[in-house]
Scaffold this motif. Structure first.
Motif, PDB file in Angstrom:
ATOM      1  N   ASN A   2       0.974  -1.165   0.156  1.00  0.00           N
ATOM      2  CA  ASN A   2      -0.043  -0.110  -0.030  1.00  0.00           C
ATOM      3  C   ASN A   2       0.874   1.304  -0.064  1.00  0.00           C
ATOM      4  O   ASN A   2       1.981   1.192  -0.097  1.00  0.00           O
ATOM      5  CB  ASN A   2      -0.766  -0.080   1.289  1.00  0.00           C
TER       6      ASN A   2
ATOM      7  N   MET B 255      -6.077   0.872   6.554  1.00  0.00           N
ATOM      8  CA  MET B 255      -6.386   1.783   7.380  1.00  0.00           C
ATOM      9  C   MET B 255      -7.740   1.922   7.847  1.00  0.00           C
ATOM     10  O   MET B 255      -8.536   1.229   7.269  1.00  0.00           O
ATOM     11  CB  MET B 255      -6.338   3.295   6.825  1.00  0.00           C
TER      12      MET B 255
ATOM     13  N   GLU C 216      -2.831  10.619   2.909  1.00  0.00           N
ATOM     14  CA  GLU C 216      -2.620  10.088   3.920  1.00  0.00           C
ATOM     15  C   GLU C 216      -3.401   8.784   4.023  1.00  0.00           C
ATOM     16  O   GLU C 216      -3.353   8.057   5.267  1.00  0.00           O
ATOM     17  CB  GLU C 216      -2.825  10.820   5.220  1.00  0.00           C
TER      18      GLU C 216
ATOM     19  N   TYR D 106       1.066   3.290   2.258  1.00  0.00           N
ATOM     20  CA  TYR D 106       1.344   3.855   3.562  1.00  0.00           C
ATOM     21  C   TYR D 106       2.775   4.546   3.800  1.00  0.00           C
ATOM     22  O   TYR D 106       3.702   3.915   3.530  1.00  0.00           O
ATOM     23  CB  TYR D 106       1.188   2.528   4.670  1.00  0.00           C
TER      24      TYR D 106
ATOM     25  N   PHE E 102      -3.021   4.545  12.097  1.00  0.00           N
ATOM     26  CA  PHE E 102      -3.513   3.576  11.196  1.00  0.00           C
ATOM     27  C   PHE E 102      -5.261   3.902  11.256  1.00  0.00           C
ATOM     28  O   PHE E 102      -6.019   3.343  10.665  1.00  0.00           O
ATOM     29  CB  PHE E 102      -3.418   2.441  11.263  1.00  0.00           C
TER      30      PHE E 102
END
Lengths: 309, 456
Positions: free
Chosen positions: B200, B380, B375, B202, B236
């Motif tokens: 991902n 998440m 973000e 992240y 997260f």
């Protein structure tokens, strides 16, 4: 959306159907407690699935392959035919249910060994880690037993039989010896040979049946005659004669009987040995007939044992 | 190198020569990529006006890479490999747009390592995390862009012998995922198996400066993923309140609200207790090859305090919403039987649970489109998805629809009209906690027809 998204995202499990070839690298693996399994499972490195590099797949990390024995009295609680291939042997493997973690070996595969210069490196995969097999003395020729091919008998049971005639030495008699024949009359492929790691051999063909022990004891059934080679020990001091088949269970009985007979019918024993008339009734006949007649029926005038008995 | 800038993102198409400008600002008609917790790699597509005719005349081989920079300060950078080029229209010009368009399909740079490289490697008596790490290490090429950072992982309990028969890393990890369970110490009750490996966007800000080309894979236990974040919980969780307004963004809502622009897929099926009672569970069969006995495992989908169960500790209620059928065996009285080659009952449990939870988690699958925010990433948790018309005090509302939600996938989309949008596919089921008591009493009749918003 007509497509099933979930199915699209799944990675199907690859199944391994078919037969693969591998090399036995550990025929006596241990468990995590370092205890020998002794259940027939072995470690096989399989061509096309396992890297040759032991740094990537060590022998220990190979999956345990279960044996799949041929139809026999069974493979259950001791019933059946049991054996485990030596390390370095090529075996055929299939995977139960196609699961790559469930290999089964069911056949061994002979081939033609390369010359010594191309001997498999025991430090790499697909080779006997102990570097014992293939035998260095038999490199460059087919794995098929020499007794099958009948090219030469060196390094076989017949190496001893050919070079070691049966000899009999009795007090007061000329030493005698005779050969059991040779192996040249056996032709490929009309032979059946089982040879163990220690060269214990069972050979059967239309000419003879041989049971050979690597201590050079044997029983050879041939042309209506049973040849046995053990040791014939004559002890002058004790005035006894002992016939031994080394490491054979038959020895004790025979020895015991002969010890009894020997003091009175030395010559008769000579007659018994080459034909191996070992049955109790035969010995009784011998005892009964010759105890009273002395040696007259044992040897002819030239000292050659007659075979009237 | 040629690049285009538009609508808050930059795409650079890496060509062997810089003498030709292939992309101009405004050429790109659509650009999107998808990250998904059920997918090992990120994929995307770009459609642009082919003014130059890159296939016919340009220095274009298909082996080029795309560099995407996005975010408020363009600090987010991702590199993609092109895997497929399509010519949307047959004609092409050399000087101006004449209707010729090219579509480029691309994947993240870990794709080729995860799918093209085949490994033969074995482990004996090794922890599964160690095996996963070894596999990832094997995927690393000499290309720095292909390096995978395993940012999130859970320490599993399972230790086993395993080898890869010249499988790809993706295939190998998939095999392990189904058979691994976490340590008991991480859970109150006996844990069950199931791990996810995904890639991902992240971003760990501390590393973004020097390793902005690397992707951040995650290998996490499904329990942890669905129950609560593993570490640094707050990182997260998207604490923004998502509000569905029904009108244009910003019309009458405060600045701290992230608006739901569109609800794409949400269906409600009439379901009652009798349907839920039909949930039979499942059965898996295996065979213990060494012990010579059949392994028969029966499972029931029940609450956590029932005795015979798959230990699904995070499930308080079984919801009947969703666009998928609930279970393969929902209408069967007899439990489903799956013959498996597994020779270990714990392994059977893990495989069953892994397959089941993936299906279960998508029963309530909500897709919404929101304003883009860099973000936000797959994996998440959205803390609160607020349905304006049905707040917590409104008994007519469906309280189960209030968050939290797990972001299953994010489609980052840049279009010519809307700018940066994110399509979020959200999972509601399989959470540890839910404020709702039951969905069963909810019906269409209780919806206020005058309320804004939800269209059912």
């Amino acid at each position: 959306m007509s497509k099933n998204e979930l199915e699209d995202l799944r990675i199907s499990t690859e199944k391994f159907y078919g037969i693969y070839r591998g090399v036995v690298e550990d025929n006596n693996p241990v468990n995590s407690s370092n205890e020998e399994l002794q259940d027939g499972r072995i470690k096989v490195r399989i061509w096309g699935l396992h890297s040759k590099d032991k740094n990537k797949i060590s022998t220990d990390s190979l999956p345990l392959a279960q044996p799949a024995y041929p139809v026999s009295p069974g493979s259950i609680t001791g019933k059946g035919i049991w054996s485990v291939p030596v390390q370095g042997t090529h075996v055929f493997v299939f995977f139960e249910n196609g699961d790559h973690m469930q290999p089964r070996y069911f056949a061994t595969v002979p081939a033609i060994e390369p010359p010594n210069s191309e001997r498999p490196d025991s430090n790499e995969g697909f080779a006997d880690p102990d570097d014992l097999y293939p035998l260095s003395t038999l490199m460059g020729e087919p794995d098929m037993n020499r007794l099958m091919r009948n090219t030469e008998v060196e390094n076989t049971a017949w190496e001893y039989l050919d070079n070691s005639p049966i000899s009999v030495v009795c007090p007061g008699m000329e030493p005698m010896e005779w050969n059991v024949g040779d192996h040249s009359e056996v032709t490929y492929p009309d032979n059946f040979v089982i040879e163990t790691k220690g060269r214990q051999t069972l050979e059967m063909n239309d000419q003879a049946t041989l049971l050979y022990h690597n201590s050079d004891s044997y029983i050879l059934l041939k042309n209506g005659t049973t040849y046995n080679h053990g040791g014939l020990k004559v002890d002058d001091a004790m005035d006894t004669m002992t016939l031994t088949v080394r490491e054979g269970a038959l020895v004790c009985n025979l020895t015991a009987v002969i010890k009894v007979l020997a003091p009175t019918i030395e010559a008769t024993i000579v007659m018994i040995t080459p034909k191996l008339m070992l049955a109790g009734s035969d010995l009784a006949d011998v005892f009964n007939s010759h105890t009273h007649t002395g040696v007259q029926a044992g040897l002819d005038s030239s000292g050659i044992p007659n075979e009237q008995i | 190198m040629t690049e285009t800038k538009k609508l808050g993102f930059t795409v650079v198409l890496g060509l062997s020569t810089s003498s030709v400008t292939v992309l101009e600002p405004g050429d790109i008609q659509q650009f999107y990529f998808i990250e998904d917790i059920f997918s090992y790699c990120m994929v995307g597509k770009m459609i642009f006006d082919d003014r130059f005719g890159i296939n016919e005349y340009g220095p274009f081989t298909g082996n080029e890479r795309l560099l995407l920079a996005y975010g408020e300060t363009k600090s987010r950078r991702l590199i993609f490999d092109i895997i497929k080029v399509e010519k949307i229209s047959m004609s092409s010009g050399t000087t101006s747009t004449n209707g010729s368009q090219v579509a480029i399909h691309f994947v993240d740079t870990t794709f080729k390592y995860m799918t093209k490289r085949k490994i033969s490697k074995g482990w004996s008596n090794k922890n599964h995390l160690k095996i996963i790490q070894d596999i990832i290490k094997e995927t690393e090429g000499d290309d720095e862009n292909g390096k995978i950072l395993l940012k999130r992982y859970d320490d599993p309990e399972s230790i086993s012998d395993f080898y890869i028969p010249y499988w790809t890393p993706m295939h190998s990890i998939s095999w392990i995922n189904k058979r691994t369970k976490p340590k008991l110490s991480n859970h109150k009750s006996e844990p069950v198996g199931g791990y996810l490996y995904y890639n991902n966007t992240y971003w760990d800000g501390s590393e973004s400066k020097n390793k902005d080309n690397n992707f951040t894979a995650a290998w996490v236990n499904i329990n942890n993923l669905f129950a609560l974040p593993i570490t640094s919980k707050s990182r997260f969780i998207d604490n923004n309140t998502f509000t569905f307004s029904g009108g244009p963004p910003g019309s009458n809502l405060n600045d701290n609200t992230t608006y739901v622009n569109k609800i794409l897929d949400w269906e409600f099926y009439g379901i009652d207790n009798s349907n839920l009672k039909k949930l039979q569970g499942g059965k898996m069969l295996g065979y213990n090859f060494n012990g010579k006995n059949l392994l028969e495992r029966t499972y029931k989908y029940t609450k956590k305090n029932d005795t015979e169960k798959v230990d699904i500790g995070m499930i308080d209620t079984i919801t009947g919403l969703g666009r998928k059928s609930l279970f393969p065996d929902i209408s069967q009285k007899n439990a489903e039987v799956i013959l498996s080659g597994a020779d270990n009952k714990n392994e059977l449990d893990n495989i069953f649970y892994y397959n089941w939870l993936r299906s279960y988690s998508q029963q309530q699958n909500l897709a919404v489109v929101v304003q883009g925010w860099e973000e936000r990433f797959a994996g998440m948790i959205i803390q609160d998805l607020y349905w304006k018309s049905f707040d917590s005090t409104n008994q007519g509302g469906n309280k189960n629809m209030i968050g939290p939600y797990l972001i299953k996938s994010v489609t980052h989309n840049w279009g010519t009209k809307d700018g940066y949008k994110q399509k979020l596919v959200l999972l509601k089921n399989a959470y540890y906690k839910s404020d709702a008591t039951s969905l069963i009493d909810f019906s269409k009749n209780k919806i206020n027809a005058d309320s804004t918003g939800i269209l059912i």
